[in-house]
Every structure is written in structure tokens, then in C-alpha cells.
Design a protein around this motif. Structure first.
Motif: not given
Length: 317
Positions: A57-58, A61-64
Motif C-alpha cells: 500500500r505504501d 501510487p494514489e492515482k492508478r
């Protein structure tokens, strides 16, 4: 011959990643694992599914894209015969070099976790990597998105293990891939006698007993059951024959390569037949002299043409 074996599987959602990791950490029941040998397994990078999922999770990327592949699961091993003869040092080198191959391909920081399993039929490395590009995009396609890339991976992976006596499987094989566990299990069955079909096995089985009547197998169900038993029995023979065929093909490829090299060597040696060693040296010396003189003449001609090109416009004024 001993072969390097590598399989890759794309995982596109958190549930499938977690389920595969739980299998690797033996956090769920694993029927084909020997519990007495499970303590000999090693877990690298992360020590549990929770820890590994946290690292995943770390890293993501936030946007995918919604359909983006989140992780690629690798299983890396070798033919059982190699592990049976390998020294502890060779086995250690196998896993270190396999992990280094992944680090070279994806980047060491993209490896979420890796486990060495010694409690199954053959030791193997299970690893999870995030297919993230240098510009932070998830793109399994850029890493393993074509047959050419997967073939190249098989070649480079085997090359990184060549010092351990392992080779690449036959390139371009049309064989249908089984899971590694299925293949090894089939090989073990291949050395055992096939089960015989008894007269009792042909009789329709009672599926459900009732007070006044019972449901029994239809002729079609009997045929399906027996066909399944026969196919399972022959799976071992087929796997053993497939392995033998691969070895024969590999031997033929090596023989063809040797024959080709021999023909090329004969064509080179032909002009020198009958000459003494001193005469061969003299011929080579003269040939090299001609080669140097031809190169100088070519360079001289090019220099003259360049000068003429520069002088051309002045003469035209």
C-alpha cells in the motif's frame, strides 16, 4: 540436464494479492506442504502478510487505473534433480541470484516480499513485486506485456543461473504450462504403476439413498468418472515423456549447433590446406598488409572528395 524454472502471475486486486501472500506465509491451510518442514521456510523483506500488504500500500501510487496490475507473483525454482544434488552453498546462491534478477529487472525497492519454501516437493522462491516504472506508473505491460518480453526473461533468468549448472528450457516450446506443483506431482506418479479399473468401478454408484428408491449414476456419469481416473493416471506418464522429449530436443539443438560450427570452421580452413605453419603465417601477414593499405587508400579517396566538395562552389563563381 537441469533447467531453471520461472513463472509469473499478474494480480489485479488486493484480495488476490492477500490470498497469495497468506499461502506463502502459511497463514492458511496448505495441503501440499509438509508441516514438519514448514519451520525451515524463510521469509525475506517482510515477515507476515499484514507487513507485506502494508509495504504494498505504501508503494502503490494514489492515482492508478481500476484494472491496473498491483503485483506480479513470481515462482522461481529448478528441476528436482538439481536440488537433490545441490550443496547448501549452491542452494543459497540459487535463491540469492534469483532475487538479484528480480531486483535488476524491477528495482530492489519494488520487491514487496519474498519467501523460500522448503516444505513442498521442490524448494522454490515465491516473490511479489510491484510493476511500477521509474516515473511512478503501474504498468505490468512494460515489464511482462508480450511474449517476446517473457521469452527474454526466461533467457536472462537462466543466464544468471548458468554458473550453477542450470540451463534454459527449450525456446518456443508449444507445451501447455501446468503449475509447478502439478508437474512435479505428475512426475512422481509417472514412476508408479497406473491404477487398474476393476469390475466394481464400472458399476454405477449410489448417489443418494431414499426410503423407497435410490439415485444412481447414469451411464454418462460413470463414463466421466472413469475417464477422469484414466487421465489422472496417465498424467505422470505424459509428464515423464515430456521431460524426456525436452532433453532429446535440447541434445539435438546442441548437436546441430556443433555441426554448424564445424562447417564454418571447415570453410575457413579450406584455403590453408596443404600449407605449412610458416606459409599460413605469411599468407595472413600479406592479407593484413593488403587490408591496411586498402583502408588507407579508401580514407585518402574520401579526403580528396571532401576537399573537392569544399572547392566546388568557389570554382563556380
Amino acid at each position: 540436464m537441469a533447467y531453471a524454472i520461472m513463472r509469473a502471475k499478474k494480480l489485479a486486486n488486493m484480495g488476490s494479492v492477500a490470498a497469495s501472500m497468506q499461502h506463502c506465509y502459511r497463514e492458511r491451510e496448505t495441503h501440499n506442504a509438509d508441516q514438519e518442514r514448514t519451520p525451515h521456510n524463510q521469509h525475506l523483506v517482510a515477515k507476515s502478510t499484514d507487513e507485506a500488504m502494508g509495504k504494498l500500500r505504501d508503494l502503490l501510487p494514489e492515482k492508478r487505473r481500476k484494472d491496473a496490475v498491483l503485483a506480479v507473483e513470481y515462482v522461481m525454482t529448478a528441476t528436482p534433480e538439481w536440488f537433490a544434488k545441490a550443496t547448501p552453498e549452491q542452494e543459497k546462491a540459487f535463491f540469492q541470484q534469483s532475487l538479484q534478477w528480480l531486483a535488476d529487472k524491477y528495482g530492489a525497492d519494488r520487491i514487496v516480499t519474498a519467501s523460500i519454501h522448503r516444505d513442498e516437493t521442490t524448494p522454490h522462491l515465491s516473490a511479489f513485486v510491484v510493476p511500477m516504472t521509474q516515473d511512478k506508473r503501474l504498468s505490468a505491460k512494460e515489464f511482462i506485456g508480450s511474449r517476446d518480453k517473457m521469452r527474454a526473461d526466461q533467457t536472462t533468468y537462466a543466464a544468471c543461473l548458468a554458473n550453477l549448472g542450470l540451463e534454459r528450457g527449450i525456446e518456443g516450446s508449444k507445451a501447455t504450462h501446468q503449475t509447478i506443483q502439478q508437474h512435479y506431482a505428475a512426475l512422481e506418479r509417472g514412476v508408479k504403476p497406473l491404477a487398474t479399473i476393476t469390475p466394481k468401478a464400472v458399476e454405477p454408484r449410489v448417489l443418494r439413498k431414499g426410503l423407497f428408491s435410490s439415485d444412481v449414476e447414469t451411464p454418462e456419469a460413470v463414463a466421466e468418472r472413469l475417464s477422469k481416473a484414466v487421465n489422472e493416471g496417465f498424467a505422470g506418464v505424459i509428464a515423464t515423456a515430456s521431460t524426456a522429449l525436452q532433453e532429446r530436443r535440447r541434445a539435438k539443438e546442441m548437436q546441430d549447433t556443433a555441426n554448424d560450427l564445424r562447417k564454418r570452421l571447415d570453410s575457413i580452413q579450406g584455403p590453408f590446406k596443404g600449407l605449412t605453419k610458416a606459409q599460413v603465417i605469411e599468407v595472413l601477414r600479406v592479407a593484413m598488409t593488403f587490408q591496411v593499405e586498402n583502408k588507407k587508400a579508401k580514407e585518402h579517396g574520401q579526403a580528396i572528395r571532401r576537399e573537392q566538395g569544399k572547392a566546388g562552389p568557389d570554382r563556380g563563381r
